[in-house]
Design an enzyme around this catalytic site. Sequence first.
Site, PDB file in Angstrom:
ATOM      1  N   SER A  17       4.134  -0.147   4.245  1.00  0.00           N
ATOM      2  CA  SER A  17       4.617  -0.978   3.144  1.00  0.00           C
ATOM      3  C   SER A  17       6.148  -1.043   3.193  1.00  0.00           C
ATOM      4  O   SER A  17       6.709  -1.502   4.184  1.00  0.00           O
ATOM      5  CB  SER A  17       4.087  -0.444   1.812  1.00  0.00           C
ATOM      6  OG  SER A  17       4.271  -1.385   0.782  1.00  0.00           O
ATOM      7  N   GLU A  74      -5.589  -5.761   1.270  1.00  0.00           N
ATOM      8  CA  GLU A  74      -4.215  -5.477   0.834  1.00  0.00           C
ATOM      9  C   GLU A  74      -3.966  -5.822  -0.636  1.00  0.00           C
ATOM     10  O   GLU A  74      -3.398  -5.034  -1.402  1.00  0.00           O
ATOM     11  CB  GLU A  74      -3.215  -6.269   1.680  1.00  0.00           C
ATOM     12  CG  GLU A  74      -3.155  -5.912   3.153  1.00  0.00           C
ATOM     13  CD  GLU A  74      -2.332  -4.676   3.456  1.00  0.00           C
ATOM     14  OE1 GLU A  74      -1.886  -3.995   2.517  1.00  0.00           O
ATOM     15  OE2 GLU A  74      -2.155  -4.389   4.643  1.00  0.00           O
ATOM     16  N   HIS A 122      -4.428  -1.753  -0.066  1.00  0.00           N
ATOM     17  CA  HIS A 122      -3.094  -1.458   0.455  1.00  0.00           C
ATOM     18  C   HIS A 122      -2.875   0.060   0.494  1.00  0.00           C
ATOM     19  O   HIS A 122      -3.033   0.739  -0.512  1.00  0.00           O
ATOM     20  CB  HIS A 122      -2.063  -2.122  -0.468  1.00  0.00           C
ATOM     21  CG  HIS A 122      -0.644  -2.014  -0.010  1.00  0.00           C
ATOM     22  ND1 HIS A 122      -0.163  -2.667   1.097  1.00  0.00           N
ATOM     23  CD2 HIS A 122       0.422  -1.349  -0.538  1.00  0.00           C
ATOM     24  CE1 HIS A 122       1.131  -2.417   1.234  1.00  0.00           C
ATOM     25  NE2 HIS A 122       1.498  -1.612   0.260  1.00  0.00           N
TER      26      HIS A 122
END
Length: 542
Positions: free
Chosen positions: A211, A329, A423
């Site tokens: 990320s 995600e 995610h």
Amino acid sequence: MIRLRVALILMALAADPVVAAEPVVDAPAGVLQGASDRGVRVFRGIPYAQPPLGERRWRPPGALPRWDGVRDASKFGAACMQPKPRAASIYAWALPAMSEDCLSLSIWAPDTAKQAPVFVWIHGGALTTGSGSDPIYDGTALAKRGLVVVSINYRLGVLGYLALPQLSAESPDGVSGNYGLLDQVAALDWVKRNISAFGGDPANVTVAGESAGALSVMALMAAPAARGLFHKAIAQSAYMVSAPALRDPLNGMVPAEDQGSSLAAKLGSTDPAALRAMDATTLTENAAGTGYFPFITIDGKVLPHQLVDTFDRNAQAPVPILAGFNSGEIRSLRFLLPKPPANAAAYEAAIRAGYGDLADLFLARYPAKTIEESMLAATRDAMYGWTAERLVSNQAALGQGAYFYLFDHAYPATQEWNLHAFHAAELPYIFDTAGKTPPLWPKIPSSLSERKLSDAMGDYWASFAATGKPRAKGWPDWPSYAENRGFLHFADVPRAGSHLFPGVSALHEAVVCRRRAAGDIAWNWNVGVAAPPLPPKAKGCQ
């Protein structure tokens, strides 16, 4: 004289049977005493740079002189300043002790490490939250696979990324912002100078992150100051979105200095001295309360160009890469989605208004009959999927090893919560930390199949860090992206494939290309029904 003092200290430690059981390392930075954990030596909370505090706030990290005596490295350092969570989140931990004095790193090294590959982890958290000491990043399992693992802290939020004209005027380079990125460079430089003392090879360093950590990996690949400090890269769920320029209103972005000036006014003063006198906790909380969003800055110095431009110029670090994204995600990041249209007709009308001659291609991939799933997939593909495939494509074009993946694994709790492969869901599999996830994280079953998947992923990641080629005994060879757009699909078990989601990356590349050519539109979260009208086809664009 220093070496004589160190020798006397080490002799004194050895004379105490209790103290002598804990590992001691004499590094160029100073002598450290850590802890042992089942064949792994752990050194926590090691300072790697002088934190700019008080009147030096918002300056690059300073050099740290060698310390005297033996430094206790049994406890993690303070987390960098960050706002308190404002809502329940699967990612949230109880916040540890925080401080501006937070530029530390931790090391997990095999007892027998000698010239071992080095794995430097950069935590995620939107450049706002997180810490290298989060339990999910425990490096023990990767160290048992032969790596020397390093996890770092770096400045976050307003303290890490504020740009202001007055701060730029103070800088010898005439720039401001990117302080957190400069911290990461300083940490890598510390690793280069010190990691041999822990059994690591400074000529075999992999920088990795997820990320915002993967965003940081891309920025390090583009930053001249980081060149030569690492030799391989891993980018998990990276996003190569447009970033603000320091002073110019480019790509539809408000200049970083203007954003900073607006924030400073909301905080009560545009005078750096007054801002530096403000309590760090108050400053951090109040900045977050205004909606301030920290981000990297294209300043012409630390980051010379937009990331996508750097990669198009082949000016990024020429290193092997492993990059990929997760199928779910956006299921845990629904704040990235615009408000859904009232019905299918409204959805299709919005897509046609935004995508023009590419609307039919968009609707074929993201149809109006399944609005929610289409919106989730479109935002995922435009941000994370396009970025990951672009990264491996760019590095393959440089002749570097390039390995692409899709994490698509589900288990009962994620299915129950509609969070299939959300995610960051891959993290506990790579680090083998299923029992160390945050309190609200969907609980991972303790089963043989979960164990096997974690073992496979840990082996692939460790192999790539060691050799530049991801391999796992008993599992498929990971095909190179250069060979028929190969990728590895992590679902119930790893499976090799080729041509993931045919045509999807090309669609989003065409959109980004036209927006870049127009020069006044961001390629950011403005996806799907939130897309502005697509500019006409430009030279070199589809």
